[in-house]
Design a protein around this motif. Structure first.
Motif, PDB file in Angstrom:
ATOM      1  N   MET A   1       0.844  -1.170   0.000  1.00 16.15           N
ATOM      2  CA  MET A   1       0.000   0.000   0.000  1.00 16.15           C
ATOM      3  C   MET A   1       0.890   1.233   0.000  1.00 16.15           C
ATOM      4  SD  MET A   1      -3.256  -0.864   2.344  1.00 16.15           S
ATOM      5  CE  MET A   1      -3.889  -2.526   2.388  1.00 16.15           C
ATOM      6  N   VAL A   2       0.408   2.252  -0.703  1.00 13.05           N
ATOM      7  CA  VAL A   2       1.198   3.460  -0.897  1.00 13.05           C
ATOM      8  C   VAL A   2       0.424   4.667  -0.382  1.00 13.05           C
ATOM      9  CG1 VAL A   2       2.297   4.919  -2.642  1.00 13.05           C
ATOM     10  CG2 VAL A   2       2.245   2.436  -2.952  1.00 13.05           C
ATOM     11  N   SER A   3       1.059   5.465   0.486  1.00 13.25           N
ATOM     12  CA  SER A   3       0.450   6.710   0.943  1.00 13.25           C
ATOM     13  C   SER A   3       0.394   7.703  -0.210  1.00 13.25           C
ATOM     14  CB  SER A   3       1.266   7.329   2.076  1.00 13.25           C
ATOM     15  OG  SER A   3       1.160   6.565   3.249  1.00 13.25           O
ATOM     16  N   ILE A   4      -0.673   8.512  -0.211  1.00 11.71           N
ATOM     17  CA  ILE A   4      -0.808   9.533  -1.254  1.00 11.71           C
ATOM     18  C   ILE A   4      -1.002  10.905  -0.604  1.00 11.71           C
ATOM     19  CG2 ILE A   4      -1.685   7.962  -3.023  1.00 11.71           C
ATOM     20  CD1 ILE A   4      -4.529   8.965  -2.377  1.00 11.71           C
ATOM     21  N   THR A   5      -0.651  11.924  -1.368  1.00 10.26           N
ATOM     22  CA  THR A   5      -0.794  13.307  -0.910  1.00 10.26           C
ATOM     23  C   THR A   5      -2.243  13.761  -1.091  1.00 10.26           C
ATOM     24  OG1 THR A   5      -0.345  14.242  -3.080  1.00 10.26           O
ATOM     25  CG2 THR A   5       1.581  13.809  -1.642  1.00 10.26           C
ATOM     26  N   ASP A   6      -2.564  14.900  -0.494  1.00 10.41           N
ATOM     27  CA  ASP A   6      -3.882  15.501  -0.689  1.00 10.41           C
ATOM     28  C   ASP A   6      -4.136  15.776  -2.166  1.00 10.41           C
ATOM     29  OD1 ASP A   6      -4.287  15.442   2.042  1.00 10.41           O
ATOM     30  OD2 ASP A   6      -3.865  17.574   2.329  1.00 10.41           O
ATOM     31  N   ASP A   7      -3.123  16.281  -2.862  1.00 16.31           N
ATOM     32  CA  ASP A   7      -3.283  16.581  -4.293  1.00 16.31           C
ATOM     33  C   ASP A   7      -3.549  15.320  -5.110  1.00 16.31           C
ATOM     34  OD1 ASP A   7      -2.930  19.300  -3.862  1.00 16.31           O
ATOM     35  OD2 ASP A   7      -0.798  19.275  -4.414  1.00 16.31           O
ATOM     36  N   GLU A   8      -2.837  14.250  -4.794  1.00 15.70           N
ATOM     37  CA  GLU A   8      -3.048  12.987  -5.503  1.00 15.70           C
ATOM     38  C   GLU A   8      -4.443  12.441  -5.214  1.00 15.70           C
ATOM     39  OE1 GLU A   8      -2.015   9.558  -7.904  1.00 15.70           O
ATOM     40  OE2 GLU A   8      -1.474  11.665  -7.826  1.00 15.70           O
ATOM     41  N   ILE A 127      -8.782   3.268  -2.110  1.00 20.56           N
ATOM     42  CA  ILE A 127      -8.109   4.264  -1.274  1.00 20.56           C
ATOM     43  C   ILE A 127      -8.643   4.059   0.135  1.00 20.56           C
ATOM     44  CG2 ILE A 127      -7.626   6.701  -0.856  1.00 20.56           C
ATOM     45  CD1 ILE A 127      -8.563   7.208  -3.800  1.00 20.56           C
ATOM     46  N   PHE A 128      -7.804   3.540   1.010  1.00 20.62           N
ATOM     47  CA  PHE A 128      -8.187   3.393   2.407  1.00 20.62           C
ATOM     48  C   PHE A 128      -7.904   4.703   3.122  1.00 20.62           C
ATOM     49  CE2 PHE A 128      -7.470  -1.248   1.634  1.00 20.62           C
ATOM     50  CZ  PHE A 128      -8.733  -1.684   2.008  1.00 20.62           C
ATOM     51  N   LEU A 129      -8.846   5.121   3.957  1.00 20.99           N
ATOM     52  CA  LEU A 129      -8.731   6.374   4.697  1.00 20.99           C
ATOM     53  C   LEU A 129      -8.430   6.041   6.152  1.00 20.99           C
ATOM     54  CD1 LEU A 129     -11.954   7.941   3.169  1.00 20.99           C
ATOM     55  CD2 LEU A 129      -9.618   8.146   2.312  1.00 20.99           C
ATOM     56  N   HIS A 130      -7.318   6.524   6.658  1.00 21.39           N
ATOM     57  CA  HIS A 130      -6.920   6.254   8.036  1.00 21.39           C
ATOM     58  C   HIS A 130      -7.173   7.495   8.883  1.00 21.39           C
ATOM     59  CE1 HIS A 130      -3.837   3.051   6.528  1.00 21.39           C
ATOM     60  NE2 HIS A 130      -5.087   2.728   6.276  1.00 21.39           N
ATOM     61  N   TYR A 131      -7.810   7.307  10.036  1.00 20.12           N
ATOM     62  CA  TYR A 131      -8.163   8.404  10.929  1.00 20.12           C
ATOM     63  C   TYR A 131      -7.588   8.169  12.313  1.00 20.12           C
ATOM     64  CZ  TYR A 131     -11.572   9.630   7.366  1.00 20.12           C
ATOM     65  OH  TYR A 131     -12.157   9.988   6.179  1.00 20.12           O
ATOM     66  N   ARG A 140      -3.853   8.416   3.782  1.00 19.62           N
ATOM     67  CA  ARG A 140      -4.644   7.775   2.736  1.00 19.62           C
ATOM     68  C   ARG A 140      -3.687   6.870   1.991  1.00 19.62           C
ATOM     69  NH1 ARG A 140      -5.892  13.416   1.896  1.00 19.62           N
ATOM     70  NH2 ARG A 140      -7.910  13.885   2.783  1.00 19.62           N
ATOM     71  N   VAL A 141      -4.074   5.612   1.848  1.00 25.74           N
ATOM     72  CA  VAL A 141      -3.208   4.672   1.150  1.00 25.74           C
ATOM     73  C   VAL A 141      -3.987   3.991   0.033  1.00 25.74           C
ATOM     74  CG1 VAL A 141      -1.710   4.282   3.150  1.00 25.74           C
ATOM     75  CG2 VAL A 141      -3.663   2.776   2.765  1.00 25.74           C
ATOM     76  N   THR A 142      -3.288   3.724  -1.050  1.00 29.19           N
ATOM     77  CA  THR A 142      -3.921   3.092  -2.200  1.00 29.19           C
ATOM     78  C   THR A 142      -3.428   1.657  -2.349  1.00 29.19           C
ATOM     79  OG1 THR A 142      -2.195   3.840  -3.736  1.00 29.19           O
ATOM     80  CG2 THR A 142      -4.116   5.275  -3.440  1.00 29.19           C
ATOM     81  N   ASP A 148      -8.164  -6.982  -1.779  1.00 30.41           N
ATOM     82  CA  ASP A 148      -8.680  -5.740  -1.193  1.00 30.41           C
ATOM     83  C   ASP A 148      -9.843  -5.195  -2.015  1.00 30.41           C
ATOM     84  OD1 ASP A 148      -6.798  -5.799   0.857  1.00 30.41           O
ATOM     85  OD2 ASP A 148      -5.398  -4.481  -0.195  1.00 30.41           O
ATOM     86  N   ILE A 149      -9.694  -5.219  -3.322  1.00 37.44           N
ATOM     87  CA  ILE A 149     -10.757  -4.736  -4.209  1.00 37.44           C
ATOM     88  C   ILE A 149     -12.017  -5.570  -4.023  1.00 37.44           C
ATOM     89  CG2 ILE A 149     -11.460  -4.554  -6.637  1.00 37.44           C
ATOM     90  CD1 ILE A 149      -8.488  -3.723  -7.204  1.00 37.44           C
ATOM     91  N   GLN A 150     -11.864  -6.878  -3.989  1.00 32.86           N
ATOM     92  CA  GLN A 150     -13.022  -7.762  -3.814  1.00 32.86           C
ATOM     93  C   GLN A 150     -13.691  -7.539  -2.459  1.00 32.86           C
ATOM     94  OE1 GLN A 150     -14.578  -9.549  -6.009  1.00 32.86           O
ATOM     95  NE2 GLN A 150     -16.076 -10.317  -4.562  1.00 32.86           N
TER      96      GLN A 150
END
Length: 172
Positions: A1-8, A127-131, A140-142, A148-150
């Motif tokens: 899983m890869v963290s993404i920026t707000d812009d991404e 996109i998993f959202l971590h709080y 946020r990780v993709t 995971d998709i299933q």
């Protein structure tokens, strides 16, 4: 899983080709954008909801192009203040074309759910959202992992079938 920026994250939400589904499972969030508006609502102040214009414009563009945008909210009843506020501001999003449904948490006890809220885009990217415990977004990780998709597709559709359309849901 890869963290993404707000812009991404914003680029991914504006760039999908067919469908975006979003599952929300928390009773409260604390996003920096929302907190001042929530506080005003708690204080009984009027909110013109203009801060939602960008989201609504994006949803409207997706729907006009034939893409679907669906959100399911799993909520405890009676609703938390956050969810009551969220319900009170949903109409502009619904009018823009976002399909929003609500499901009482007691109805989803037998549904296998991912451990985090998520977006599933085009059945190809999660996109998993971590709080944090206070509801603030921390990551946020993709993933494109097929398991995971299933899991996310199956969980969302099972919740969706039990959920009540925003216009029919009556907050408890």
């Amino acid at each position: 899983m890869v963290s993404i920026t707000d812009d991404e994250f914003e680029r991914l939400l504006s760039g999908f080709e067919r469908s975006a589904v979003h599952l929300e499972t928390r009773d409260a969030y604390g996003t920096a954008v929302e907190l001042p508006h929530l506080a005003a609502w708690v204080a009984g102040e009027h909110d013109d909801l203009r801060w939602l214009d960008g989201w609504c414009a994006m949803v409207r563009a997706h729907v006009t192009a034939g893409r679907s945008v669906r959100r399911a909210r799993i909520v405890s009843e009676p609703l938390s203040d956050y969810q009551r506020w969220s319900y009170s501001i949903a109409e502009p999003m619904v009018e823009a074309g976002e399909e929003i449904r609500w499901v009482p948490r007691r109805l989803v006890s037998s549904i296998p759910l991912p451990g985090n809220d998520f977006y599933l885009l085009d059945d190809q990217l999660v996109i998993f959202l971590h709080y944090a415990g206070n509801g603030l977004a921390v990551d946020r990780v993709t993933t494109t992992d097929s398991d995971d998709i299933q899991l996310c597709r199956t969980a969302f559709e099972a919740v969706w079938q039990l959920a009540i359309d925003h216009r029919d849901y009556r907050p408890v």
